[in-house]
Scaffold this active site. Sequence first.
Site, PDB file in Angstrom:
ATOM      1  CG  HIS A  37     -45.960 -59.098  41.851  1.00  0.00           C
ATOM      2  ND1 HIS A  37     -45.715 -58.108  42.767  1.00  0.00           N
ATOM      3  CD2 HIS A  37     -46.806 -59.967  42.459  1.00  0.00           C
ATOM      4  CE1 HIS A  37     -46.397 -58.360  43.874  1.00  0.00           C
ATOM      5  NE2 HIS A  37     -47.067 -59.476  43.721  1.00  0.00           N
ATOM      6  CE  LYS A 152     -42.391 -63.404  50.327  1.00  0.00           C
ATOM      7  NZ  LYS A 152     -43.787 -63.161  50.342  1.00  0.00           N
ATOM      8  NE  ARG A 190     -49.546 -59.374  54.062  1.00  0.00           N
ATOM      9  CZ  ARG A 190     -49.948 -60.303  53.194  1.00  0.00           C
ATOM     10  NH1 ARG A 190     -49.077 -60.879  52.389  1.00  0.00           N
ATOM     11  NH2 ARG A 190     -51.223 -60.659  53.123  1.00  0.00           N
TER      12      ARG A 190
END
Length: 281
Positions: A37, A152, A190
């Site tokens: 990010h 991604k 995740r």
Amino acid sequence: MYLFKTKNDLNAFLETYKKEGKKIGFVPTMGALHDGHLALVTKARIECDLVVASIFVNPTQFNDPKDFEKYPVTIDQDILKLESAWTDVLFLPSVSEMYPEGINAPHQVYDFGYLETVLEGAYRPGHFQGVGMIVHKLLDLVQPTRLYMGQKDFQQCMIIRKLLEITGIPTELVIVPTKREPNGLAMSSRNTRLSPEEKALSIALYNGLNEIKQNFNQQPISELTMLVSNNLQSIGFQVDYVSIVNGETFEVLDEKIDGKMVGLIAAKIGEIRLIDNMYLN
Ligand code: AMP
């Protein structure tokens, strides 16, 4: 860093920047931030006058309710990370702020065509409509010059490219390369839910993509994808797909083409579904 929780407050703040024609870079996220990010924020920081990030775990894009309930939330750390990357503004709305009419209210249905019927579209019904809905709302609000998204989620990038085309929103989409752990595992929020054993095994997605890339000129597509799929299954993954697509049109390929091709994998280990992809040529 300024933090706004309502559309009105964010709008009031952005007004002067928009009037002055400042370049606004926008990074939408669901939080549980990692260096992937922050790579988007850093690129926006270099290219724009004002960097706006958002954190919103969007309920309408989760086809699996358990995945939504268990999605990691780490707001305090996220704020520190965004500040360390020189983010100017964080938008942190509630669900009712983004969906005042409720998440099940009738909404615009986007015609993403073929893109929504294959791979992630096929395995996560409704997911891309939810993504389209929230990104459309956020783009209407922020009206960024540039929107930063990660490779991604390659198919998501294609969906947003299509959303910009459908809506005529004049924002430029910037796709940022995937940030990886030192061993190659694609960073993902995740990943924090993987056990140490599962995390160690998850390197197999990256290794599988590399294997396809290395043998790409020697073997046909069907053999390459089958081999990697079998390898993943043999170490305990439940494989949704190992596929190769046209990097421009996203058409799933049986035969190689002259243009850019991308290998994509989605597979589940334990409860966690992982995705990864790589340009092959
Ligand atoms: P998410 O919070 O998972 O919705 O992701 C927010 C944005 O960060 C999306 O544009 C993702 O594609 C991007 N992103 C997620 N993981 C990575 C990564 N490992 N490298 C680069 N961008 C990423």
